[in-house]
Design a protein around this motif. Structure first.
Motif, PDB file in Angstrom:
ATOM      1  N   ASN A   1       0.821  -1.206   0.000  1.00 54.91           N
ATOM      2  CA  ASN A   1       0.000   0.000   0.000  1.00 54.91           C
ATOM      3  C   ASN A   1       0.856   1.258   0.000  1.00 54.91           C
ATOM      4  OD1 ASN A   1      -1.626  -2.077   2.104  1.00 54.91           O
ATOM      5  ND2 ASN A   1      -2.783  -1.244   0.384  1.00 54.91           N
ATOM      6  N   ARG A   2       0.267   2.339  -0.485  1.00 56.44           N
ATOM      7  CA  ARG A   2       0.884   3.657  -0.373  1.00 56.44           C
ATOM      8  C   ARG A   2       0.497   4.237   0.979  1.00 56.44           C
ATOM      9  NH1 ARG A   2      -1.950   6.936  -4.279  1.00 56.44           N
ATOM     10  NH2 ARG A   2      -3.570   5.345  -4.155  1.00 56.44           N
ATOM     11  N   VAL A   3       1.463   4.758   1.708  1.00 58.29           N
ATOM     12  CA  VAL A   3       1.200   5.249   3.053  1.00 58.29           C
ATOM     13  C   VAL A   3       1.656   6.701   3.191  1.00 58.29           C
ATOM     14  CG1 VAL A   3       1.541   4.869   5.527  1.00 58.29           C
ATOM     15  CG2 VAL A   3       1.594   2.916   3.946  1.00 58.29           C
ATOM     16  N   LEU A   4       0.754   7.530   3.747  1.00 59.27           N
ATOM     17  CA  LEU A   4       1.130   8.867   4.205  1.00 59.27           C
ATOM     18  C   LEU A   4       1.227   8.794   5.721  1.00 59.27           C
ATOM     19  CD1 LEU A   4      -1.133  11.323   2.140  1.00 59.27           C
ATOM     20  CD2 LEU A   4       1.297  10.833   1.825  1.00 59.27           C
ATOM     21  N   ALA A   5       2.436   8.874   6.234  1.00 56.41           N
ATOM     22  CA  ALA A   5       2.669   8.788   7.670  1.00 56.41           C
ATOM     23  C   ALA A   5       2.728  10.194   8.245  1.00 56.41           C
ATOM     24  CB  ALA A   5       3.963   8.038   7.961  1.00 56.41           C
ATOM     25  N   VAL A   6       1.731  10.555   9.032  1.00 53.48           N
ATOM     26  CA  VAL A   6       1.622  11.907   9.589  1.00 53.48           C
ATOM     27  C   VAL A   6       2.087  11.878  11.040  1.00 53.48           C
ATOM     28  CG1 VAL A   6       0.066  13.817  10.107  1.00 53.48           C
ATOM     29  CG2 VAL A   6      -0.316  12.410   8.065  1.00 53.48           C
ATOM     30  N   GLU A   7       3.054  12.711  11.371  1.00 49.48           N
ATOM     31  CA  GLU A   7       3.590  12.738  12.734  1.00 49.48           C
ATOM     32  C   GLU A   7       3.915  14.180  13.135  1.00 49.48           C
ATOM     33  OE1 GLU A   7       4.781  12.279  16.383  1.00 49.48           O
ATOM     34  OE2 GLU A   7       3.845  10.647  15.246  1.00 49.48           O
ATOM     35  N   LEU A   8       3.575  14.525  14.385  1.00 49.81           N
ATOM     36  CA  LEU A   8       3.774  15.881  14.887  1.00 49.81           C
ATOM     37  C   LEU A   8       5.146  16.088  15.510  1.00 49.81           C
ATOM     38  CD1 LEU A   8       2.491  18.662  15.514  1.00 49.81           C
ATOM     39  CD2 LEU A   8       1.586  17.665  17.632  1.00 49.81           C
ATOM     40  N   ASP A   9       5.665  15.075  16.205  1.00 51.12           N
ATOM     41  CA  ASP A   9       6.929  15.195  16.937  1.00 51.12           C
ATOM     42  C   ASP A   9       8.099  15.257  15.946  1.00 51.12           C
ATOM     43  OD1 ASP A   9       9.259  14.814  18.423  1.00 51.12           O
ATOM     44  OD2 ASP A   9       8.277  13.490  19.861  1.00 51.12           O
ATOM     45  N   PRO A  10       8.859  16.366  15.913  1.00 52.04           N
ATOM     46  CA  PRO A  10       9.949  16.499  14.937  1.00 52.04           C
ATOM     47  C   PRO A  10      10.982  15.375  15.036  1.00 52.04           C
ATOM     48  CG  PRO A  10       9.498  18.605  15.991  1.00 52.04           C
ATOM     49  CD  PRO A  10       8.712  17.569  16.750  1.00 52.04           C
ATOM     50  N   ARG A  11      11.223  14.877  16.248  1.00 53.67           N
ATOM     51  CA  ARG A  11      12.219  13.810  16.389  1.00 53.67           C
ATOM     52  C   ARG A  11      11.762  12.560  15.649  1.00 53.67           C
ATOM     53  NH1 ARG A  11      12.963   9.400  19.784  1.00 53.67           N
ATOM     54  NH2 ARG A  11      15.146   8.747  20.034  1.00 53.67           N
ATOM     55  N   TRP A  12      10.505  12.188  15.814  1.00 49.32           N
ATOM     56  CA  TRP A  12      10.013  10.979  15.170  1.00 49.32           C
ATOM     57  C   TRP A  12       9.792  11.182  13.678  1.00 49.32           C
ATOM     58  CZ3 TRP A  12      11.007   6.617  17.129  1.00 49.32           C
ATOM     59  CH2 TRP A  12      11.100   6.468  18.517  1.00 49.32           C
ATOM     60  N   VAL A  13       9.563  12.422  13.268  1.00 47.33           N
ATOM     61  CA  VAL A  13       9.515  12.704  11.830  1.00 47.33           C
ATOM     62  C   VAL A  13      10.863  12.355  11.200  1.00 47.33           C
ATOM     63  CG1 VAL A  13       9.375  14.534  10.094  1.00 47.33           C
ATOM     64  CG2 VAL A  13       7.724  14.460  11.962  1.00 47.33           C
ATOM     65  N   GLY A  14      11.948  12.760  11.880  1.00 39.92           N
ATOM     66  CA  GLY A  14      13.286  12.439  11.378  1.00 39.92           C
ATOM     67  C   GLY A  14      13.546  10.948  11.345  1.00 39.92           C
ATOM     68  N   VAL A  15      13.121  10.242  12.380  1.00 33.95           N
ATOM     69  CA  VAL A  15      13.311   8.787  12.425  1.00 33.95           C
ATOM     70  C   VAL A  15      12.537   8.119  11.301  1.00 33.95           C
ATOM     71  CG1 VAL A  15      12.845   6.716  13.781  1.00 33.95           C
ATOM     72  CG2 VAL A  15      13.792   8.745  14.895  1.00 33.95           C
ATOM     73  N   LEU A  16      11.275   8.540  11.116  1.00 34.20           N
ATOM     74  CA  LEU A  16      10.456   7.955  10.061  1.00 34.20           C
ATOM     75  C   LEU A  16      11.080   8.184   8.685  1.00 34.20           C
ATOM     76  CD1 LEU A  16       6.924   9.012  11.355  1.00 34.20           C
ATOM     77  CD2 LEU A  16       7.726   6.654  11.095  1.00 34.20           C
ATOM     78  N   ARG A  17      11.570   9.376   8.442  1.00 34.70           N
ATOM     79  CA  ARG A  17      12.156   9.682   7.133  1.00 34.70           C
ATOM     80  C   ARG A  17      13.425   8.874   6.886  1.00 34.70           C
ATOM     81  NH1 ARG A  17      10.771  16.194   7.153  1.00 34.70           N
ATOM     82  NH2 ARG A  17       8.683  15.942   6.214  1.00 34.70           N
ATOM     83  N   SER A  18      14.148   8.536   7.950  1.00 33.92           N
ATOM     84  CA  SER A  18      15.355   7.721   7.771  1.00 33.92           C
ATOM     85  C   SER A  18      15.008   6.257   7.513  1.00 33.92           C
ATOM     86  CB  SER A  18      16.257   7.843   9.000  1.00 33.92           C
ATOM     87  OG  SER A  18      15.658   7.209  10.138  1.00 33.92           O
ATOM     88  N   ARG A  19      13.860   5.803   8.044  1.00 32.08           N
ATOM     89  CA  ARG A  19      13.492   4.393   7.915  1.00 32.08           C
ATOM     90  C   ARG A  19      12.591   4.117   6.714  1.00 32.08           C
ATOM     91  NH1 ARG A  19      11.722   3.299  14.237  1.00 32.08           N
ATOM     92  NH2 ARG A  19      13.831   3.380  15.152  1.00 32.08           N
ATOM     93  N   ALA A  20      11.798   5.101   6.315  1.00 31.25           N
ATOM     94  CA  ALA A  20      10.755   4.892   5.302  1.00 31.25           C
ATOM     95  C   ALA A  20      11.261   4.321   3.982  1.00 31.25           C
ATOM     96  CB  ALA A  20       9.995   6.197   5.062  1.00 31.25           C
ATOM     97  N   PRO A  21      12.438   4.733   3.448  1.00 34.91           N
ATOM     98  CA  PRO A  21      12.864   4.191   2.158  1.00 34.91           C
ATOM     99  C   PRO A  21      12.962   2.669   2.127  1.00 34.91           C
ATOM    100  CG  PRO A  21      14.153   6.140   2.700  1.00 34.91           C
ATOM    101  CD  PRO A  21      13.353   5.809   3.922  1.00 34.91           C
ATOM    102  N   ALA A  22      13.214   2.055   3.275  1.00 33.80           N
ATOM    103  CA  ALA A  22      13.334   0.596   3.318  1.00 33.80           C
ATOM    104  C   ALA A  22      11.982  -0.097   3.456  1.00 33.80           C
ATOM    105  CB  ALA A  22      14.244   0.190   4.485  1.00 33.80           C
ATOM    106  N   TRP A  23      10.920   0.673   3.693  1.00 29.06           N
ATOM    107  CA  TRP A  23       9.617   0.065   3.951  1.00 29.06           C
ATOM    108  C   TRP A  23       8.728  -0.028   2.721  1.00 29.06           C
ATOM    109  CZ3 TRP A  23       8.331   3.303   8.964  1.00 29.06           C
ATOM    110  CH2 TRP A  23       9.149   2.852  10.009  1.00 29.06           C
ATOM    111  N   GLY A  24       8.991   0.777   1.725  1.00 26.09           N
ATOM    112  CA  GLY A  24       8.129   0.753   0.544  1.00 26.09           C
ATOM    113  C   GLY A  24       7.679   2.144   0.153  1.00 26.09           C
ATOM    114  N   ASP A  25       6.459   2.252  -0.337  1.00 24.42           N
ATOM    115  CA  ASP A  25       5.920   3.524  -0.841  1.00 24.42           C
ATOM    116  C   ASP A  25       5.351   4.335   0.323  1.00 24.42           C
ATOM    117  OD1 ASP A  25       4.848   5.611  -2.242  1.00 24.42           O
ATOM    118  OD2 ASP A  25       3.652   4.378  -3.610  1.00 24.42           O
TER     119      ASP A  25
END
Length: 250
Positions: A59-83
């Protein structure tokens, strides 16, 4: 006493409790049951447990997060997860897509009711949502009260499995539950009827008397003809039945 970290303070401030139990994550995704390639919003994505699991299904996922720290973590991990696209934003205010979409959410309990209300009022392209809430809140929103009755003509609100507190890190003080929000394929009322229906519910839930018949100022036999007990109380009437009572009494 263990030293508190900035992350601990941030989690307390934002009421962050992240899903840790992978079986619960799998159950949530199975309950959402998105078709391959569907667009799914993960509102309050946190560390990305649900984002990763949904993306793994193609699936295509839009991951919405408010905490800037976790936004950074998500962006570092997301390329390995898919779309996966990571959006820095507030689940209560981020714009919804123009196309059809599904929602999955383990947002902080403190905003759970507001988030469900926003899905009901603003998410016009929504096809299905699974939201993790405090269990008491989920039962209240889907139970025999004014909130559920207000939305039942247009949506099905259903409480599914309990989510034990131990499924989260840090562990909250109460259990959660999965609530699904599904627009009805065939609404029970026209949207144009809402003002009259809302006035009807005000009488049903705020009028004088203990029974629904007294509050609506109708004969008990009128309710009996609709298959309800003559002495039915407002809280004992299933939310979806109110539309039928409203239509009959009009």
């Amino acid at each position: 006493m263990p030293r508190r970290t900035p992350g601990d303070a941030r989690r307390r401030t934002l009421s962050q409790n992240f899903l840790h139990d992978q079986q619960v994550v799998a159950d949530i995704v199975a309950t959402l049951h998105p078709p391959p390639g569907a667009l799914v919003l993960d509102l309050g994505a946190g560390a990305g447990a649900l984002t990763r699991a949904v993306a793994a299904g193609g699936n295509r996922v839009l991951a919405v997060e408010l905490d800037p720290r976790w936004v950074g973590v998500l962006r570092s991990r997301a390329p390995a997860w898919g779309d996966v696209t990571v959006v820095a934003g507030d689940a209560l205010h981020v714009p919804f897509p123009a196309e059809r979409f599904l929602v999955v959410s383990n947002a902080p309990y403190a905003i759970g009711t507001k988030l469900v209300r926003r899905l009901l009022t603003d998410a016009h392209g929504l096809t299905r949502a699974v939201v993790v809430l405090q269990r008491e809140a989920a039962l209240r929103l889907a139970g025999g009260g004014r909130f559920a009755a207000s939305w039942a003509p247009w949506f099905e609100l259903t409480v599914h499995r309990r989510v034990p507190a131990r499924a989260f890190r840090p562990v909250p003080s109460v259990d959660g539950a999965m609530l699904t929000v599904v627009p009805r394929a065939q609404p029970l009322l026209s949207p144009a009827a809402y003002p009259r229906y809302d006035a009807f519910l005000t009488a049903a839930f705020s009028g004088r008397g203990n029974t629904l018949a007294r509050r609506l100022n109708v004969r008990p036999s009128a309710l009996a003809a609709l298959g309800l007990p003559r002495d039915a109380t407002p809280g004992a009437v299933p939310p979806e039945v109110y539309a039928r009572v409203f239509t009959a009494l009009e």
